[in-house]
Design an enzyme around this catalytic site. Structure first.
Site, PDB file in Angstrom:
ATOM      1  N   GLU A   1       0.819  -1.223   0.000  1.00 27.24           N
ATOM      2  CA  GLU A   1       0.000   0.000   0.000  1.00 27.24           C
ATOM      3  C   GLU A   1       0.851   1.271   0.000  1.00 27.24           C
ATOM      4  O   GLU A   1       0.529   2.242  -0.666  1.00 27.24           O
ATOM      5  CB  GLU A   1      -0.871  -0.024   1.258  1.00 27.24           C
ATOM      6  N   ASP A   2       1.948   1.238   0.752  1.00 27.41           N
ATOM      7  CA  ASP A   2       2.687   2.477   1.023  1.00 27.41           C
ATOM      8  C   ASP A   2       4.070   2.559   0.382  1.00 27.41           C
ATOM      9  O   ASP A   2       4.800   3.524   0.602  1.00 27.41           O
ATOM     10  CB  ASP A   2       2.861   2.650   2.547  1.00 27.41           C
TER      11      ASP A   2
END
Length: 480
Positions: free
Chosen positions: A77-78
């Site tokens: 996600e990051d």
């Protein structure tokens, strides 16, 4: 709270899974490199969050792949990493777990609400693929709730509401009572800080007032069991803050809460559970209608224990919970206790038991099949599975879990489709009732059938609560 470092995690893993240490260390260094320069709102380096999540999983004795996925859970996600990279650098299992806990990108949705609903669905249905996805999400949510003080008041309340709506029921369903209780208390603290503080003060006062009574019981029961050569351990427990809050909100007085104080007694065998029960009843007067045998009739999340509420010193009510050491692990950690009990093949046993023994699992699969729209799916899960429930009995004494408001028709279809399709009435607590009769908690139900019956009526669709009953009624009507 003490700041964790990598060695804390490795020391914990060493205790139960020394051969997994190197892989866990590699996952930490991998995540640390990817999250370099990212910070949490607390001002700490971002890696502190996945490290804490992995530590919570290691406290449950999670397997190596689960701990690695905990460390890597935010990388897709990051950071720039892809699922294929994780599969290549670790294995497919770790990649699947990380993917299972990763939010779906907002690029796929036109509104924030659509994205939110899709992600809630992904979290909930993750359990049908691999229960470890839910366990990692629960550990993730628990650490986020423990550090919620760094968020804005709006975010604190929003996260707490979502925790109560989604994560507390999931923790309950897999039997993870420790996580469930802590999530409840942390949510209450941010939703109703004044009430939380008031009940926390009450709890501390009760614990202080009851010290003498509980110590007397603990010493007495300890010596009784020692004299009988029963291996045992005893722990004192007070009901969690949210549990007390809920009972007081329902209009009960503090003195009415029969399980406010508890002694947890662990012994080595089922036979000794019953011997212990007899010994306690011979010494302390029991309240008959507060006795529950969850050993031979486990709860629907497989919780097992004997519960008996007795009068302790000064006529204080004390609940004693008697169980084996293995049952206590499952009572605290639910399915995750299998990591300890089943060792190597724990994941397969967890998944198989979920399918075979947990009623909510079949209902969830049914809802997932019927509802294509994410919003409708989430609404149905919340109303059918995550809202108030009733527990009714078959004539054999089996416990059937249904949503509040469920009818005898829902009960029939939960047992078997043919039973619902040929139902003409039901006997509830020895009284004949119509199929549409709304069931109450603890009802004993028997379905009356007739193979020549007309079959389910269309108006039944407005009466039933469960997805399965609605689907089966529609199928029957369509086919006739």
């Amino acid at each position: 709270m003490k700041e964790l470092c990598l060695n804390d995690l490795l020391d914990l893993v060493e205790l139960y899974n020394p051969e997994g240490k190197e892989k866990v260390k590699k996952a930490y260094e991998y995540a640390e490199r990817l999250h370099k320069g990212q910070m949490r709102q607390s001002g700490e380096p971002y890696i502190s969050h996945p490290l804490n999540v992995a530590y919570i999983l290691a406290e449950m004795h999670g397997d190596t792949d689960t701990i690695c996925a905990g460390l890597l859970h935010d990388t897709l996600e990051d950071t720039i990493i892809k699922k294929e990279d994780i599969a290549h650098d670790f294995n497919q299992e770790v990649a699947n777990l990380v993917d299972g806990v990763t939010k779906i990108s907002k690029l796929n949705f036109s509104t924030k609400q659509d994205q939110n609903m899709a992600n809630i669905r992904k979290i909930i249905t993750g359990i049908t693929e691999d229960v470890r996805i839910i366990i990692i999400k629960l550990a993730d949510r628990l650490h986020n709730m423990r550090t919620l003080q760094f968020k804005s008041e709006f975010k604190q309340k929003e996260n707490s509401m979502e925790t109560m709506d989604i994560f507390v029921p999931l923790a309950y369903y897999i039997g993870a009572y420790r996580i469930k209780s802590e999530l409840e208390d942390l949510s209450l603290k941010y939703l109703y800080p004044d009430k939380y503080k008031r009940i926390e003060d009450i709890k501390l006062r009760v614990e202080d007032d009851s010290k003498h009574c509980l110590n007397e019981m603990l010493t007495t029961i300890n010596s009784i069991l020692t004299n009988q050569d029963i291996p045992h351990d005893i722990k004192v427990r007070t009901k969690n803050i949210y549990g007390i809050y809920k009972r007081l909100e329902q209009g009960h007085k503090l003195s009415d809460i029969h399980d406010l104080l508890s002694l947890k007694i662990m012994v080595d065998s089922i036979a000794n559970c019953y011997l212990t029960l007899g010994s306690i009843h011979s010494k302390y007067h029991p309240i008959n209608d507060k006795f529950k045998d969850y050993i031979y009739n486990p709860k629907t999340n497989m919780y097992q224990s004997l519960h008996t509420t007795v009068f302790g010193e000064d006529d204080r009510l004390v609940q004693t919970q008697i169980r084996t050491f293995e049952m206590d692990k499952i009572a605290s950690f639910g399915l995750t206790a299998y990591w300890d009990i089943k060792k190597g093949n724990a994941r397969d046993v967890m998944q198989e038991d979920l399918k075979q023994k947990y009623q909510f699992f079949k209902s969830l699969v049914e809802i997932n099949k019927v509802f294509g729209d994410n919003q409708e799916f989430v609404y149905q899960v919340k109303s059918e599975l995550f809202s108030d429930k009733i527990y009714v009995y078959t004539t054999k004494g089996d416990i059937i879990e249904l949503p509040k408001g469920a009818t005898a028709i829902d009960f029939a279809y939960k047992i078997h489709s043919d039973l619902g399709n040929t139902m003409i009435s039901a006997v509830v607590n020895d009284k004949v009732v119509d199929p549409e009769y709304e069931l109450r908690n603890k009802d004993r139900v028997r379905v009356i059938t007739d193979v020549l019956s007309y079959g389910p009526r269309e108006e039944w669709l407005d009466k039933v609560q469960t997805t399965k009953a609605k689907r089966k009624i529609r199928e029957f009507i369509k086919g006739n």
